[in-house]
Write a protein that holds these residues in place. Structure first.
Motif, PDB file in Angstrom:
ATOM      1  N   ARG A 171       0.854  -1.187   0.000  1.00  0.00           N
ATOM      2  CA  ARG A 171       0.000   0.000   0.000  1.00  0.00           C
ATOM      3  C   ARG A 171       0.888   1.235   0.000  1.00  0.00           C
ATOM      4  O   ARG A 171       1.798   1.365   0.829  1.00  0.00           O
ATOM      5  N   LYS A 172       0.624   2.167  -0.877  1.00  0.00           N
ATOM      6  CA  LYS A 172       1.458   3.364  -0.957  1.00  0.00           C
ATOM      7  C   LYS A 172       1.291   4.278   0.250  1.00  0.00           C
ATOM      8  O   LYS A 172       2.258   4.895   0.704  1.00  0.00           O
ATOM      9  N   ASP A 173       0.061   4.344   0.776  1.00  0.00           N
ATOM     10  CA  ASP A 173      -0.178   5.296   1.856  1.00  0.00           C
ATOM     11  C   ASP A 173       0.369   4.836   3.198  1.00  0.00           C
ATOM     12  O   ASP A 173       0.848   5.645   3.999  1.00  0.00           O
ATOM     13  N   THR A 174       0.352   3.518   3.449  1.00  0.00           N
ATOM     14  CA  THR A 174       0.800   2.992   4.748  1.00  0.00           C
ATOM     15  C   THR A 174       2.062   2.142   4.650  1.00  0.00           C
ATOM     16  O   THR A 174       2.627   1.762   5.667  1.00  0.00           O
ATOM     17  N   ASP A 175       2.478   1.817   3.424  1.00  0.00           N
ATOM     18  CA  ASP A 175       3.602   0.913   3.170  1.00  0.00           C
ATOM     19  C   ASP A 175       3.324  -0.496   3.699  1.00  0.00           C
ATOM     20  O   ASP A 175       4.241  -1.290   3.928  1.00  0.00           O
ATOM     21  N   GLU A 176       2.072  -0.827   3.893  1.00  0.00           N
ATOM     22  CA  GLU A 176       1.681  -2.159   4.367  1.00  0.00           C
ATOM     23  C   GLU A 176       1.899  -3.194   3.273  1.00  0.00           C
ATOM     24  O   GLU A 176       1.569  -2.961   2.108  1.00  0.00           O
ATOM     25  N   LEU A 177       2.467  -4.340   3.655  1.00  0.00           N
ATOM     26  CA  LEU A 177       2.679  -5.431   2.715  1.00  0.00           C
ATOM     27  C   LEU A 177       1.367  -6.190   2.544  1.00  0.00           C
ATOM     28  O   LEU A 177       0.885  -6.851   3.465  1.00  0.00           O
ATOM     29  N   ALA A 178       0.772  -6.108   1.360  1.00  0.00           N
ATOM     30  CA  ALA A 178      -0.526  -6.729   1.100  1.00  0.00           C
ATOM     31  C   ALA A 178      -0.390  -8.158   0.605  1.00  0.00           C
ATOM     32  O   ALA A 178      -1.225  -9.011   0.907  1.00  0.00           O
ATOM     33  N   ALA A 179       0.675  -8.442  -0.145  1.00  0.00           N
ATOM     34  CA  ALA A 179       0.884  -9.790  -0.689  1.00  0.00           C
ATOM     35  C   ALA A 179       2.359  -9.931  -1.032  1.00  0.00           C
ATOM     36  O   ALA A 179       3.037  -8.943  -1.326  1.00  0.00           O
ATOM     37  N   TRP A 180       2.854 -11.171  -0.995  1.00  0.00           N
ATOM     38  CA  TRP A 180       4.257 -11.381  -1.320  1.00  0.00           C
ATOM     39  C   TRP A 180       4.483 -12.778  -1.889  1.00  0.00           C
ATOM     40  O   TRP A 180       3.691 -13.695  -1.703  1.00  0.00           O
ATOM     41  N   MET A 181       5.611 -12.897  -2.575  1.00  0.00           N
ATOM     42  CA  MET A 181       6.005 -14.175  -3.171  1.00  0.00           C
ATOM     43  C   MET A 181       7.514 -14.161  -3.335  1.00  0.00           C
ATOM     44  O   MET A 181       8.100 -13.133  -3.683  1.00  0.00           O
ATOM     45  N   VAL A 182       8.172 -15.276  -3.040  1.00  0.00           N
ATOM     46  CA  VAL A 182       9.626 -15.340  -3.137  1.00  0.00           C
ATOM     47  C   VAL A 182      10.070 -16.555  -3.943  1.00  0.00           C
ATOM     48  O   VAL A 182       9.353 -17.542  -4.076  1.00  0.00           O
TER      49      VAL A 182
END
Length: 364
Positions: free
Chosen positions: A201-212
């Motif tokens: 999220r741009k406003d909170t920098d919250e990680l919404a989803a990830w993949m490695v």
């Protein structure tokens, strides 16, 4: 712990031999893909200090073992978690495992990560005489060519995709459903050395989803917070990371449970095709006594995380009975190459460490 130089039928591989072993494994693609990519990643990036053993008559007897199957092993014994590869055309060599009593202690629980179905079928008759094998099925899907024609809508203006950083490591590990068998140091090295992507999220920098990208060259794990599902984050991550993995010279693959239609549909859109069937297995002797946990019966597994009870198949003297069960799950995702959809939004999920399924579930 002390590394055993050789077993009854197998010998420890010296690092200088690994390039030649890669060439041999190429003869048996796609069945050998997981081992091939694991060794390739080991040589290129040294993610973890893995040990490989080959038959003493290798390559005439093309069977190879990989220890540990996961980075956190019970009692710090790497020989209790393993991977096995033997081509189907030479499946008779799996019988050497029956009398391999130096590397393998068959009187203790063992954990085998996703292993070709033919290998596990070969072990059935042997192990069912004195123990229980619990299976969780998974189909290997391989991407030899990414579907470049697939067009996706742009991300919403309030979201952005970028590489994961070390600041994300602890949070990813805390919320990873198999953190009982994969240590946080692994994620630290993965983020440092291999590509991993997140949508923030741009406003909170919250990680919404990830993949490695994992240590065996595959898609590792995908997780999407519930508040951000059905936004197309999953397919964007999968497409972008697939491209990165290909650019690094690897062949992307994922494990998808047979009943997970959503994941299968997503990855086939990207160009993945089913290659073969595997299963992840917990092997428990009929009666295993551990001084730290007491006597362990067939319904438990000591220090190993349980498989999803409602979906696993028990192979024992009665052979392949479905286990009706509860939905308590701690799904080890790594060997582990799963694209998992997990609820990582709440403290309750953090405490229960439960997961739903590999793949991206409803996140299309």
């Amino acid at each position: 712990m002390e590394i055993i130089p050789e077993g009854k039928h197998f010998r420890l591989v010296h690092e200088s031999e690994l390039p030649e072993i890669l060439v041999t494994l190429e003869r048996y693609l796609p069945e050998s893909l997981k081992f091939h990519q694991t060794i390739k990643t080991y040589l290129n990036d040294r993610i973890w200090d893995f040990k490989f053993y080959v038959a003493k008559d290798w390559p005439d007897k093309p069977i190879i073992l990989h220890f540990p199957g996961c980075t956190l092993a019970p009692h710090n014994n790497i020989y209790q978690t393993l991977g096995i590869f033997c081509p189907s055309a030479h499946i008779e060599h799996v019988d050497m495992m029956r009398t391999e009593d130096v590397l393998i202690d068959w009187q203790k629980p063992l954990y085998l990560n996703f292993t070709h179905i033919a290998i596990m079928n070969r072990l059935d008759d042997f192990y069912s005489k004195f123990g229980v094998m619990e299976r969780l099925s998974g189909d290997i899907y391989v991407c030899n060519k990414l579907n470049a024609d697939l067009e996706l809508e742009p991300l919403p203006e309030d979201a952005e995709m970028r590489l994961l950083t070390l600041d994300n490591v602890q949070g990813i590990h805390d919320l990873y459903p198999a953190n009982e068998i994969e240590c946080v140091q692994l994620f630290d090295i993965l983020v440092r050395k291999l590509p991993g992507l997140g949508i923030f999220r741009k406003d909170t920098d919250e990680l919404a989803a990830w993949m490695v990208h994992s240590y065996y060259g595959a898609m590792f794990s995908m997780q999407t917070r519930p508040d951000f599902r059905r936004m197309g984050y999953g397919i964007r991550l999968a497409k972008s990371l697939t491209q990165l993995v290909i650019e690094r010279g690897y062949t992307p693959f994922v494990v998808i449970r047979p009943q997970n239609d959503a994941s299968r549909n997503l990855y086939t859109k990207l160009g993945y095709e089913k290659a073969f069937e595997t299963c992840r297995v917990r092997m428990t002797p009929d009666c295993y006594e551990d001084s730290t946990v007491g006597t362990i019966g067939n319904t438990s597994y000591g220090k190993f995380p349980p498989l999803p009870q409602g979906e696993c198949v028990v192979v024992s003297k009665m052979r392949r009975k479905h286990v009706p069960g509860e939905s308590q799950t701690v799904d080890e995702g790594i060997e582990d190459m799963l694209a998992e959809k997990c609820d990582i939004s709440s403290d309750e999920a953090r405490e229960r460490k439960t997961t739903t399924d590999e793949g991206i579930g409803e996140d299309k």
